[in-house]
Design a protein around this motif. Structure first.
Motif, short mmCIF file in Angstrom:
data_model
loop_
_atom_site.label_atom_id
_atom_site.label_comp_id
_atom_site.label_asym_id
_atom_site.label_seq_id
_atom_site.Cartn_x
_atom_site.Cartn_y
_atom_site.Cartn_z
N GLU A 111 0.84 -1.19 0.00
CA GLU A 111 0.00 0.00 0.00
C GLU A 111 0.88 1.25 0.00
O GLU A 111 0.58 2.24 -0.65
CB GLU A 111 -0.90 0.03 1.23
N VAL A 166 -3.98 -1.14 -5.50
CA VAL A 166 -4.27 -0.93 -4.08
C VAL A 166 -5.25 -2.00 -3.60
O VAL A 166 -5.13 -2.52 -2.49
CB VAL A 166 -4.84 0.50 -3.87
N MET A 167 -6.21 -2.35 -4.46
CA MET A 167 -7.19 -3.37 -4.07
C MET A 167 -6.53 -4.72 -3.86
O MET A 167 -6.73 -5.37 -2.84
CB MET A 167 -8.28 -3.47 -5.15
N LEU A 214 -4.45 -5.60 -0.79
CA LEU A 214 -5.12 -5.96 0.47
C LEU A 214 -5.32 -7.47 0.48
O LEU A 214 -5.95 -8.03 -0.42
CB LEU A 214 -6.46 -5.23 0.59
N VAL A 215 -4.78 -8.10 1.50
CA VAL A 215 -4.70 -9.56 1.50
C VAL A 215 -6.05 -10.24 1.24
O VAL A 215 -6.14 -11.10 0.37
CB VAL A 215 -4.06 -10.05 2.81
N PRO A 216 -7.13 -9.87 1.97
CA PRO A 216 -8.37 -10.63 1.76
C PRO A 216 -8.87 -10.56 0.32
O PRO A 216 -9.30 -11.56 -0.24
CB PRO A 216 -9.36 -9.96 2.71
N PHE A 217 -8.80 -9.37 -0.28
CA PHE A 217 -9.28 -9.27 -1.65
C PHE A 217 -8.39 -10.08 -2.59
O PHE A 217 -8.86 -10.70 -3.53
CB PHE A 217 -9.37 -7.81 -2.10
N ASP A 218 -7.09 -10.08 -2.31
CA ASP A 218 -6.19 -10.84 -3.19
C ASP A 218 -6.50 -12.34 -3.14
O ASP A 218 -6.33 -13.04 -4.13
CB ASP A 218 -4.74 -10.60 -2.81
N ILE A 245 -15.41 -10.47 1.94
CA ILE A 245 -14.52 -9.93 0.91
C ILE A 245 -15.33 -9.12 -0.11
O ILE A 245 -14.87 -8.09 -0.61
CB ILE A 245 -13.73 -11.08 0.23
N LEU A 280 -15.84 -5.71 1.20
CA LEU A 280 -14.58 -4.96 1.03
C LEU A 280 -14.46 -4.48 -0.43
O LEU A 280 -14.09 -3.33 -0.69
CB LEU A 280 -13.40 -5.86 1.41
N MET A 334 -14.20 -0.61 -1.96
CA MET A 334 -13.06 -0.18 -2.77
C MET A 334 -13.49 0.29 -4.16
O MET A 334 -12.91 1.23 -4.69
CB MET A 334 -12.05 -1.33 -2.88
N LEU A 376 -5.24 5.22 2.54
CA LEU A 376 -4.59 3.91 2.56
C LEU A 376 -4.53 3.34 3.97
O LEU A 376 -4.72 2.14 4.18
CB LEU A 376 -3.19 4.00 1.97
N ALA A 423 -8.75 -3.92 6.14
CA ALA A 423 -8.38 -5.23 5.59
C ALA A 423 -7.68 -6.10 6.63
O ALA A 423 -7.96 -7.30 6.75
CB ALA A 423 -7.48 -5.04 4.37
N ILE A 471 -11.60 -13.90 8.50
CA ILE A 471 -11.73 -14.72 7.30
C ILE A 471 -10.86 -15.96 7.40
O ILE A 471 -11.28 -17.06 7.09
CB ILE A 471 -11.33 -13.89 6.05
#
Lengths: 839, 315
Positions: A335, A381-382, A385-389, B23, B26, B30, B77, B84, B91
């Motif tokens: 980030e 940036v999205m 972020l670990v959970p989204f990845d 997720i 989230l 975003m 950020l 997150a 999670i």
């Protein structure tokens, strides 16, 4: 007028100087044209080759898109599809994105810095030929169905499986290692060039931003590529000799490759992106008609990006099951990199707001690229972020993200750069009308092609699939993407047409058509000498701020307006303040560089096919060519010590030690070499951390032999110090003796280094512990071998009378090499002997 | 190529589990934030390029760099990162002991199919199956993920994020399905020629159905499948594929117990019909390039038809 000129030369004298310069910098004609080493030719060939590779990889992408246009398609077979996407990624990253900037830098930097040449033109030529040969080899493989097919990041154990990947993986590993050599050569060249060859007065805080960025990027190449080279070595040892570095059954770990690959791979993204921003940093001020706002901010941001980029690699590994605490750390670091990136974008916006913007084709591509890049940055940036990845990883969302970043952040600025800098090639502008049409085709086509991929990915489409079921909801997205890809490709084709179309009917324009402020615009397309005379710089935008600069340069009123002794010359200045310290004679046209590059290429190609004898023959030819190149072209003792460079200044023609460019080149090369070594040691300790008992009961090399080796290497190093010292005292006989003793000590040290693992019967194929011990020992011993060659070279120079107390550049550079070698040897054999042997 | 996709949704935008839903929220935050930022920055860029009035002073422009390039992103950020990182333990529990799941199913990725082992539970014995995962709605379930040959990745988009299966390592993952239904799960780490054709079905069931299914699975089929059953044994199918209760255990290929209940043949390659099974037996590589199963096109068509009938009938 600068006021430092005492006398004005007559027109005839000036003509005579020009004729002299023209003769010295002449490009050879006929077939010999290709032996040229001048930066304008090398830069042009380099750029053209990279662009051709890009078009080739673009065609592969179109094939991929055709296959995916409709569900259940059989346009390409699964295997051909896998080769196509692997080669597409590989070629774009290694044969286009990085080399194109080396090309632009080699072409632009000398005149931008007010130099005639970069310090090692033959090294640039060597790099180019290596790159071209390696690139053709890698690309050609697909026509034999033998291209790599495991994805461009080559994860083992799939890529170590010989049955699956065949020869393709070897082509990737060896072909690209060869190209990495070229990249590192270019990095050394650029760093030394930017630090030591700037025009007098161009202090480090006056450098054009392009130079700043390239300095940072070259530094990043130096620290990012070596981990990959270390990884390649481990990988190729596993494929060729079955050393189990990535084989879990024998103590190896596939994750080590992922770490090494991404320690390279993430900085790589910024290595690609930063030079494109650098082009923008040249274009935006020109069209805003004012100096950049926030020069220090943008330099700081670029440095920050470079630093941070080495701490992000794990975000490519969020789904590998690493501890979550480290995932959180790398997420935060990922980030954080958005901040310096944001600063750079806002520097451009601020500059535009504080100036009066002329909106032309380069700006169109620049701004369009930014609009695309910002989307890529936001999706970045999205996914940081670990959970989204966890959801997005390895889906088409990532495919969309990376293309938004690379095409918006790199390809569009490159095209902007082509439109901006084309007049430097041809003294004519490219077409405004074609440029605008090309822009809109590319911009619209790009978004049509790649935007739907975000949605396809979120709806579950994994990347690297050769087809997909009809009723799962991806049909339309894929069809639209394919249509967009062709629109985009037509835009690229239009740019190519605009560049290639004959333009002799178009009148030549003025020399600085955009009214830019930086020095590259003093170079004249039809003259090869770079700058007519090397000016004194007092501003960041000298053409704007120093009145009459162009006329004074052209009239030869500055440094080095002539060429003596038929030698190509440029000025060497001090690192921070750019005080002139030497007149450097650089290498001219030569066939040796091509011979060296082709025979080195032969080594890598022969290795791919396991032709051992050819390998040895080519390796000997490479060595011979390089020695001949060094012997005839470097550390030449000049006839006179001093040279009158004009403006009442006399400078030495020969310098050795830290003042010389050769010493810096050695230092920088060894920094890269040390990084590769550190990566191998990282591997050693990585295996230690993942296993309870890393040796798995296998005997180590003992303590005696490793310590003997370390001791002998230290003695050999001491002998080198003695050699340098007695040479300074001008005792030639003693210098020879010391060098001979050093050779013998090194030989003994190498034998002792190998004796440890050999005499204890360590078999590198049974387990990863003996394998990594052998690799560390071999790495050190091979460096010892290179050390011996260098010692013998110094001995021969001494015997041939090409070295003296005053002219000791060779010896000093070799001693510098030995400083690094002795640290390597003590670390290697210390670790092998003591760790984890003493439990 | 008549690929089978009709095995349910595969979209991260239709969450059917707690993890995927978290997720997804989230993602929404975003997307909204990202769209606003993009419009603002690109708007400013356009304004800067088209503006005709007097230029800003260098000081004002410098302030824009500080506020737009540093201060604003820093705040946004930090907030996003906090959100997150706060989500992460809910999670995926940071340590296995934080969220014990009633059962841990072992899934092994193999080129190009999924070996699934259910543990013994509440008096129900352990058993092995392949390419189809059945889960209990409303219960957290843990997975122990392994790889037999190369790296694969386990991803059920409607339930949550993915986790790699790496040779020599065992990764764990837990998911909490909240909706019943049939879903599809693809392999998401490139694993060879037929990486594309390596998927499994996920069926989330009500408790009663789930218990009944587990009982039946563990017991296996009863012999008496007639000619097809005999041919299955005679032509060597049973050398690689086991059918519990009928053949001996075989572990080289996917277990075929109650194969007729499955959605697909060939791990997501074709819909599970008699014709497709016959096609697959005749030449697996024609439908699934690189499949390890050899072609059986030397068998008489009627034998293949009989074996297909038998397999599809295993319900």
């Amino acid at each position: 007028m600068t006021g430092t000129v005492e006398t004005e030369l007559s027109a005839d004298a000036r003509k005579a100087q020009e004729a002299e310069l023209r003769e010295v910098w002449r490009t050879p004609s006929g077939w010999c044209y290709w032996t040229s080493v001048n930066n304008t030719e090398i830069g042009l060939w380099y750029g053209a080759a990279a662009f051709i590779f890009m078009l080739f990889a673009g065609v592969l992408a179109l094939l991929v898109r055709v296959q995916l246009a409709v569900p259940g398609n059989d346009f390409l077979s699964a295997d051909m599809f896998n080769q196509a996407f692997t080669l597409h990624g590989t070629v774009m990253m290694f044969l286009f994105a990085v080399p194109i900037f080396e090309a632009v830098a080699i072409f632009l930097l000398p005149s931008m810095l007010g130099a005639r040449e970069l310090p090692f033109p033959r090294l640039s030529a060597f790099g180019f030929w290596s790159f071209a040969l390696g690139g053709v080899f890698v690309c050609g493989s697909i026509f034999f169905g033998a291209a790599p097919n495991t994805g461009w990041f080559m994860y083992p154990p799939l890529a170590t499986d010989k049955e699956y990947s065949g020869i393709g993986a070897d082509i990737w590993l060896l072909g690209l290692s060869f190209i990495e050599v070229a990249s590192i050569a270019a990095a050394v060249e650029l760093i030394v060039g930017i630090m030591k060859c700037r025009a007098p007065g161009m202090r480090i805080n006056m450098m054009p931003l392009f130079a700043w960025y390239l300095l940072i990027v070259a530094g990043m190449i130096l620290f990012a590529f070596p981990p990959l080279i270390a990884g390649d070595i481990l990988f190729e040892m596993e494929r060729m000799f079955d050393w189990p570095f990535f084989d879990a059954a024998r103590g190896g770990d596939p994750l080590l490759w992922q770490h090494l690959f991404w320690i390279f791979g993430h900085p790589e993204v910024y290595i690609i992106f930063l030079p494109a921003i650098a082009l923008m940093a040249m274009i935006v001020p020109t069209f805003s008609q004012r100096p950049i706002v926030g020069y220090s901010w943008i330099v700081l941001a670029a440095v920050g990006t470079g630093f941070l980029s080495f701490g992000l690699w794990v975000h490519h590994m969020f789904t590998t099951g690493l501890p979550q605490i480290s995932l959180a750390f790398f997420s935060a670091a990922s980030e954080a990199v958005a901040i310096p990136t944001g600063v750079q974008i806002f520097v451009f916006i601020a500059t535009m707001l504080a100036g009066r913007v002329i909106f032309s084709v380069p700006m169109l591509f620049g701004a369009g690229g930014l609009a695309i890049f910002i989307i890529g940055g936001l999706t970045g940036v999205m996914v940081a972020l670990v959970p989204f990845d966890w959801q997005a990883h390895d889906t088409y969302f990532i495919v969309a993200h990376l293309h938004y970043v690379l095409i918006g952040g790199m390809l569009f600025p490159i095209v902007a750069g082509i439109y901006y800098y084309y007049p430097l090639l041809d003294a004519r502008k490219l077409s405004d009308r074609l440029g605008k049409i090309a822009f809109w085709l590319m911009f619209v086509g790009f978004n049509v092609a790649f935007f739907p991929m975000h949605l396809a990915g979120l709806r579950g489409m994994p990347r690297r699939v050769f087809t997909y079921p009809a009723d799962i909801g991806w049909d339309w997205f894929n069809l639209i993407s394919t249509i967009g890809a062709f629109i985009f490709a037509s835009g690229v084709a239009l740019v190519v047409i605009d560049v290639l179309r004959p333009k002799h009917r178009q009148p030549k324009g003025e020399q600085n058509p955009w009214n830019s402020g930086t020095l590259e615009w003093i170079s004249e397309p039809e003259e090869k000498w770079g700058v007519r005379s090397i000016p004194i710089i007092r501003s960041r935008y000298p053409i704007w701020d120093q009145r009459g600069l162009i006329e004074d340069i052209k009239a030869g009123r500055f440094y080095l307006p002539d060429a003596k002794d038929g030698a190509r010359e440029t000025l060497v200045t001090s690192v921070l303040d750019a005080e002139p310290i030497q007149c450097l004679r650089v290498g001219g046209t030569s066939l040796l560089t091509i011979l060296a590059a082709f025979s080195l290429g032969g080594v890598f190609i022969a290795l791919t096919f396991h032709w051992w004898i050819t390998t040895i023959v080519c390796a000997s030819a490479t060595l011979a060519a390089i020695v001949a190149w060094l012997w005839t072209g470097t550390a030449v003792i000049p006839r006179e010590e001093m040279r009158d460079v004009g403006l009442g200044k006399t400078l030495p023609l020969y310098t050795s030690g830290p003042g010389s460019v050769g010493w810096w080149a050695m230092f920088i090369t060894m920094a890269g070499d040390g990084t590769a070594y550190a990566s191998l040691m990282f591997g050693y300790f990585f295996y230690w951390t993942i296993h309870e008992d890393f040796t798995a009961g296998h005997a180590g090399p003992g303590v005696l032999w490793p310590f003997t080796a370390a001791g002998l290497f230290t003695l050999a190093w001491a002998a080198m110090l003695v050699a340098q010292w007695v040479n300074e005292a001008d005792w030639r006989g003693l210098t020879r003796l010391a060098l001979a003793v050093a050779v013998l000590l090194t030989l003994a040290a190498c034998c002792a280094g190998l004796a440890g693992p050999y005499l204890t019967g360590m078999d590198p194929t049974v387990h990863v512990y003996p394998a990594i011990v052998w690799v560390v020992a071999l790495w050190t011993v091979v460096h010892g071998g290179v050390g011996i060659i260098m010692q013998l070279y110094c001995l021969a120079r001494n015997l041939a009378g090409r070295m003296s107390a005053r002219h000791d550049m060779d010896l000093r550079n070799v001693v510098l090499y030995w400083h690094f070698l002795v640290i390597t040897a003590i670390t290697s054999f210390g670790v092998l002997g003591l760790f984890p042997g003493l439990r | 190529m008549p690929l089978s996709g009709c095995t349910g949704v595969q979209s991260a935008l239709d969450p059917a589990g707690e993890e995927a839903a978290a997720i997804y929220r989230l993602l929404l935050v975003m997307v909204v934030g990202g769209t606003l930022i993009w419009c603002a920055v690109v708007g400013l860029l356009l304004h800067a390029s088209q503006r005709r009035n007097a230029p800003w002073s260098e000081r004002t422009a410098g302030r824009l760099i500080v506020w737009g390039g540093v201060a604003f992103p820093l705040v946004v950020l930090l907030a996003l990162l906090a959100y997150a990182v706060w989500l992460m333990p809910s999670i995926r529990p940071w340590l296995a002991r934080h969220a014990p799941a009633p059962e841990t199913i072992e899934v092994t990725g193999e080129q190009f199919w999924w070996r699934i082992r259910y543990p013994a539970r509440d008096g129900l014995p352990a058993f092995e199956t392949a390419n189809e995962l059945r889960l209990l709605v409303g219960e957290r379930v843990a997975f122990s993920l392994k790889a037999a040959d190369v790296i694969h990745s386990f991803w059920i988009p409607v339930l949550g994020g993915k986790m790699d299966m790496i040779p020599g390592r065992t990764n764990t993952l837990s998911l909490s399905p909240t909706k019943t239904g049939i879903f599809r799960a693809p392999c998401t780490e490139f694993c060879g020629t037929s990486h594309t054709l390596m998927a499994f079905s996920v069926i989330v069931m009500e408790p009663a159905d789930y218990i009944a299914w587990r009982r039946a699975q563990a017991a296996g089929d009863v012999p008496g499948g007639g000619e097809g059953e005999q041919l299955f044994a005679r032509h060597g199918c049973a050398g690689c594929h086991g059918v519990r209760g009928v053949t001996g255990p075989a572990t080289l290929g996917p277990d075929l117990t109650f194969f007729g209940q499955r959605q697909t043949v060939g791990a997501g390659t074709l819909a599970n019909t008699k014709e497709n099974v016959a096609r697959f037996i005749r030449d697996p590589a024609a439908w699934k390039p690189g499949a390890k199963m050899p072609a059986f096109d030397m068998l008489p068509s009627k034998d293949i038809a009989a074996i297909s009938d038998y397999l599809v009938g295993l319900k």
